[in-house]
Design a protein around this motif. Structure first.
Motif, mmCIF file in Angstrom:
data_model
loop_
_atom_site.group_PDB
_atom_site.id
_atom_site.type_symbol
_atom_site.label_atom_id
_atom_site.label_comp_id
_atom_site.label_asym_id
_atom_site.label_seq_id
_atom_site.Cartn_x
_atom_site.Cartn_y
_atom_site.Cartn_z
ATOM 1 N N UNK A 112 6.408 -1.301 6.944
ATOM 2 C CA UNK A 112 6.602 -0.111 7.775
ATOM 3 C C UNK A 112 7.829 0.643 7.265
ATOM 4 N N UNK A 113 7.655 1.923 6.952
ATOM 5 C CA UNK A 113 8.744 2.787 6.515
ATOM 6 C C UNK A 113 8.849 3.952 7.489
ATOM 7 N N UNK A 114 10.043 4.195 7.990
ATOM 8 C CA UNK A 114 10.300 5.284 8.935
ATOM 9 C C UNK A 114 11.224 6.294 8.276
ATOM 10 N N UNK A 115 10.758 7.525 8.145
ATOM 11 C CA UNK A 115 11.575 8.640 7.670
ATOM 12 C C UNK A 115 11.999 9.460 8.874
ATOM 13 N N UNK A 116 13.288 9.697 9.012
ATOM 14 C CA UNK A 116 13.804 10.495 10.130
ATOM 15 C C UNK A 116 14.806 11.501 9.599
ATOM 16 N N UNK A 117 14.920 12.624 10.289
ATOM 17 C CA UNK A 117 15.803 13.699 9.847
ATOM 18 C C UNK A 117 16.783 14.066 10.949
ATOM 19 N N UNK A 118 17.947 14.505 10.535
ATOM 20 C CA UNK A 118 18.969 15.028 11.444
ATOM 21 C C UNK A 118 19.483 16.333 10.863
ATOM 22 N N UNK A 119 19.696 17.327 11.713
ATOM 23 C CA UNK A 119 20.093 18.668 11.260
ATOM 24 C C UNK A 119 21.580 18.887 11.463
ATOM 25 N N UNK A 120 22.126 19.730 10.614
ATOM 26 C CA UNK A 120 23.534 20.128 10.718
ATOM 27 C C UNK A 120 23.665 21.556 10.215
ATOM 28 N N UNK A 121 24.618 22.296 10.791
ATOM 29 C CA UNK A 121 24.836 23.696 10.421
ATOM 30 C C UNK A 121 26.094 23.784 9.569
ATOM 31 N N UNK A 122 25.955 24.342 8.398
ATOM 32 C CA UNK A 122 27.086 24.469 7.495
ATOM 33 C C UNK A 122 27.974 25.659 7.821
ATOM 34 N N UNK A 123 29.031 25.824 7.027
ATOM 35 C CA UNK A 123 29.970 26.930 7.240
ATOM 36 C C UNK A 123 29.310 28.284 7.017
ATOM 37 N N UNK A 124 28.294 28.322 6.188
ATOM 38 C CA UNK A 124 27.606 29.584 5.922
ATOM 39 C C UNK A 124 26.513 29.874 6.938
ATOM 40 N N UNK A 125 26.371 29.013 7.955
ATOM 41 C CA UNK A 125 25.381 29.237 9.000
ATOM 42 C C UNK A 125 24.003 28.718 8.683
ATOM 43 N N UNK A 126 23.817 28.135 7.525
ATOM 44 C CA UNK A 126 22.514 27.611 7.159
ATOM 45 C C UNK A 126 22.326 26.199 7.717
ATOM 46 N N UNK A 127 21.107 25.923 8.118
ATOM 47 C CA UNK A 127 20.771 24.617 8.668
ATOM 48 C C UNK A 127 20.293 23.708 7.543
ATOM 49 N N UNK A 128 20.903 22.545 7.456
ATOM 50 C CA UNK A 128 20.497 21.558 6.448
ATOM 51 C C UNK A 128 20.032 20.297 7.160
ATOM 52 N N UNK A 129 19.123 19.589 6.485
ATOM 53 C CA UNK A 129 18.547 18.386 7.071
ATOM 54 C C UNK A 129 18.866 17.191 6.187
ATOM 55 N N UNK A 130 19.277 16.119 6.835
ATOM 56 C CA UNK A 130 19.543 14.874 6.133
ATOM 57 C C UNK A 130 18.466 13.860 6.513
ATOM 58 N N UNK A 184 0.812 -1.215 0.000
ATOM 59 C CA UNK A 184 0.000 0.000 0.000
ATOM 60 C C UNK A 184 0.847 1.267 0.000
ATOM 61 N N UNK A 185 2.164 1.148 0.175
ATOM 62 C CA UNK A 185 3.033 2.317 0.288
ATOM 63 C C UNK A 185 3.756 2.569 -1.029
ATOM 64 N N UNK A 186 3.905 3.850 -1.354
ATOM 65 C CA UNK A 186 4.597 4.254 -2.578
ATOM 66 C C UNK A 186 5.419 5.496 -2.262
ATOM 67 N N UNK A 187 6.711 5.398 -2.503
ATOM 68 C CA UNK A 187 7.601 6.525 -2.188
ATOM 69 C C UNK A 187 7.597 7.526 -3.337
ATOM 70 N N UNK A 188 7.113 8.733 -3.058
ATOM 71 C CA UNK A 188 7.042 9.782 -4.075
ATOM 72 C C UNK A 188 8.325 10.584 -4.165
ATOM 73 N N UNK A 189 9.007 10.766 -3.042
ATOM 74 C CA UNK A 189 10.276 11.503 -3.019
ATOM 75 C C UNK A 189 11.076 11.019 -1.817
ATOM 76 N N UNK A 190 12.203 11.663 -1.567
ATOM 77 C CA UNK A 190 13.019 11.278 -0.425
ATOM 78 C C UNK A 190 12.343 11.606 0.893
ATOM 79 N N UNK A 191 11.387 12.526 0.868
ATOM 80 C CA UNK A 191 10.760 12.980 2.099
ATOM 81 C C UNK A 191 9.250 12.825 2.111
ATOM 82 N N UNK A 192 8.695 12.036 1.228
ATOM 83 C CA UNK A 192 7.242 11.873 1.181
ATOM 84 C C UNK A 192 6.887 10.469 0.719
ATOM 85 N N UNK A 193 5.934 9.851 1.425
ATOM 86 C CA UNK A 193 5.463 8.504 1.107
ATOM 87 C C UNK A 193 3.942 8.541 1.050
ATOM 88 N N UNK A 194 3.403 7.986 -0.011
ATOM 89 C CA UNK A 194 1.954 7.910 -0.190
ATOM 90 C C UNK A 194 1.464 6.527 0.220
#
Length: 292
Positions: free
Chosen positions: A243-261, A91-101
């Motif tokens: 069962x699919x689990x999407x989880x994120x972790x944040x990191x701050x780059x040299x330019x001060x911007x926050x990115x999520x993996x 019943x699950x279909x992955x539409x992108x890296x951060x979204x599952x239908x």
């Protein structure tokens, strides 16, 4: 044909019973009574009704957390009282890296909806050179369903993923695209069994104790228990749960911007099998009768 038969035939017009006709030759007073059931004589037989949809069962569930989202769906595909497949209809279909239908309902409509969404998302990636966010996909799904409002997709959809801030998000839909963001959502044949349980354990409705934030491991265990519960009462839910689990972790780059993996974990959880196996034991004995 006598007068009574003629009057009875006149009383039926295009399959609709008219007002009683009064006359002097009726055997039961002055009113002709006609069987209100048409029996398919002047109307089409009832068994000829056609529906372009077929409900193939199945249950889906999505739960949003602080920095994760758990999306689950069973693998059974049914038609009436017949099980078509036990493990070939996720019943699950992955539409992108951060979204599952997660979709339940009519299998052909679900596949058609997935194909349309994949085409739109691929065009977006080619034109914009990046992936559409989970909130953008939620709006895209809403627009796609609304375009078919006069002949809707027979699909009950739940969208789970991670938003722009790395938080878990769940979107619940109706048949023609109305949607809302919520802590959890369920769809399909086992929806009525899962919603009260999630109200109790996830959102703590009508409870006085403290609502403690759950970890993704705890949520996964709750999801497993929920599908075990639904599988006990719903014949269209069973065999296994993806069962699919999407989880994120944040990191701050040299330019001060926050990115999520984003990290993805997938698990198959077997439900109780409804196949019964029997073992056969054989005992043999010789009993001597009286000798002659």
């Amino acid at each position: 044909m006598n007068t009574t038969q003629i009057l009875q035939s006149i009383e039926h017009t295009n399959g609709v019973t008219a007002l009683p006709i009064k006359h002097s030759e009726s055997l039961r007073g002055n009113t002709i009574t006609v069987d209100p059931i048409d029996h398919g004589v002047t109307q089409n037989p009832y068994s000829r009704a056609f529906s372009p949809y077929e409900f193939n069962g199945g249950t889906t569930l999505a739960v949003a957390g602080a920095n994760f989202c758990v999306v689950a769906g069973d693998t059974r595909l049914s038609s009436g009282y017949e099980i078509l497949t036990r493990d070939k209809a996720p019943k699950l279909h992955r539409l992108s890296k951060k979204a599952i239908l997660a979709s339940a309902g009519c299998k052909t409509d679900v596949d058609s909806l997935r194909s349309v969404l994949d085409i739109h998302l691929q065009m977006y990636r080619h034109n914009v050179k990046r992936e559409l966010s989970a909130s953008g996909i939620a709006q895209l799904l809403s627009n796609t369903l609304y375009q078919r409002r006069f002949f809707p997709y027979y699909a009950f959809n739940v969208l789970g993923g991670l938003d722009e801030e790395g938080k878990g998000c769940v979107f619940s839909y109706d048949a023609i695209g109305s949607f809302e963001r919520c802590p959890f959502s369920a769809s399909g044949s086992g929806q009525s069994f899962l919603i009260p349980l999630m109200d109790n354990l996830i959102t703590h409705k009508n409870r006085n104790d403290e609502n403690v934030e759950l970890s993704k491991e705890e949520v996964v265990e709750i999801v497993k228990d929920a599908f075990v519960t639904a599988g006990e009462r719903d014949i269209y839910t069973g065999d296994a749960v993806q069962i699919i689990v999407l989880s994120s972790s944040s990191s701050i780059g040299d330019d001060g911007k926050v990115s999520y993996e984003t990290a993805v974990e997938e698990e198959m959880f077997d439900l109780k099998k409804d196949k019964v196996s029997y073992e056969t034991a054989v005992e043999e004995e010789m009993f001597d009768l009286k000798k002659d």
